[in-house]
Scaffold this motif. Structure first.
Motif, PDB file in Angstrom:
ATOM      1  N   GLU A  51       0.397   1.624   2.212  1.00 30.25           N
ATOM      2  CA  GLU A  51       1.740   1.063   2.076  1.00 30.25           C
ATOM      3  C   GLU A  51       2.103   0.081   3.190  1.00 30.25           C
ATOM      4  N   SER A  52       1.787   0.441   4.424  1.00 34.99           N
ATOM      5  CA  SER A  52       2.271  -0.379   5.541  1.00 34.99           C
ATOM      6  C   SER A  52       1.216  -0.737   6.571  1.00 34.99           C
ATOM      7  N   SER A  69       9.078  -4.972   2.693  1.00 30.76           N
ATOM      8  CA  SER A  69       8.547  -5.730   1.562  1.00 30.76           C
ATOM      9  C   SER A  69       9.600  -6.670   1.005  1.00 30.76           C
ATOM     10  N   ALA A  84      11.489  -2.440   0.210  1.00 32.34           N
ATOM     11  CA  ALA A  84      10.869  -1.195   0.656  1.00 32.34           C
ATOM     12  C   ALA A  84      10.596  -1.303   2.151  1.00 32.34           C
ATOM     13  N   SER A  85      10.846  -0.223   2.879  1.00 31.89           N
ATOM     14  CA  SER A  85      10.748  -0.345   4.324  1.00 31.89           C
ATOM     15  C   SER A  85      10.070   0.843   4.998  1.00 31.89           C
ATOM     16  N   GLN A 106       7.100   2.856   3.120  1.00 26.03           N
ATOM     17  CA  GLN A 106       7.715   1.861   2.230  1.00 26.03           C
ATOM     18  C   GLN A 106       8.682   2.492   1.224  1.00 26.03           C
TER      19      GLN A 106
END
Length: 202
Positions: A102-103, A111, A115-116, A120
């Motif tokens: 994801e990251s 993103s 998404a963070s 995410q």
């Protein structure tokens, strides 16, 4: 540390270094079939997607995009991962694999869709999980692992369907009665399962 992860971390370090200077152009990225992340400011392949916009040209991202402290040493997050994996009964290697996919272990990843953090989390998902700050590693990982537990329970322990829902959403999995026919989702599942196996081996 796997070769792939090493390359990803080095790539993240290069981007962080570049961020010290004033932004002059959009930065693009894509992750290939081997899990290696590529960055460029002059994309020549349609697989490249915007990773960081020129903040001088796109002021709307000035306060929302966070690049500082890019990819970090995965070992830094192991105590949090171990604690959350134990608390929610989720395989720690699966948690690591999701974070990796994801990251790339960047706690400040954001993103284009919003998404963070490390896992995410989308804003609504984070809110439902009562995650106060998605950019806080502890909050983000706890929320993400809790969500994984929910998905695993929903799909009766089927990791593939849980990952499909994590990537594409539960509604899409329900709509197609299984893994959605999206290449992105299928690639994501394969990548996470590959990472999980690697973490289990190491």
């Amino acid at each position: 540390m796997t070769k792939t992860l090493t390359i990803m971390l080095l790539a993240g370090a290069m981007i962080c270094s570049a961020a010290v200077a004033p932004a002059r152009a959009d930065i693009y990225r894509y992750e290939d079939e081997e899990g290696v992340v590529h960055f460029t400011d002059a994309p020549t392949d349609k697989r490249f997607k915007v990773f960081m916009r020129d903040i001088k040209r796109d002021k709307k991202l000035r306060t929302t995009f966070r690049l500082a402290n890019c990819a970090r040493d995965p070992k830094e997050f192991e105590p949090i991962i171990d604690q959350c994996a134990l608390e929610f009964g989720v395989d720690r290697s699966l948690v690591k694999a999701v974070i990796h996919a994801e990251s790339g272990y960047n706690p400040n990843a954001l993103s284009p869709k919003g998404a963070s953090g490390l896992m995410q989390l989308m804003p609504k998902t984070a809110k439902d999980l009562k995650v106060a700050n998605s950019f806080d590693p502890k909050d983000n990982i706890k929320g993400g692992v809790r969500y994984l537990r929910f998905l695993l329970d929903t799909f009766k322990g089927d990791v593939t369907l849980a990952l499909a829902a994590y990537n594409a959403g539960m509604s899409r999995v329900a709509q197609y009665g299984g893994v959605p026919p999206y290449q992105e989702t299928r690639t994501y599942i394969d990548r996470v399962l590959s990472y999980q196996k690697s973490y289990q081996t190491n």
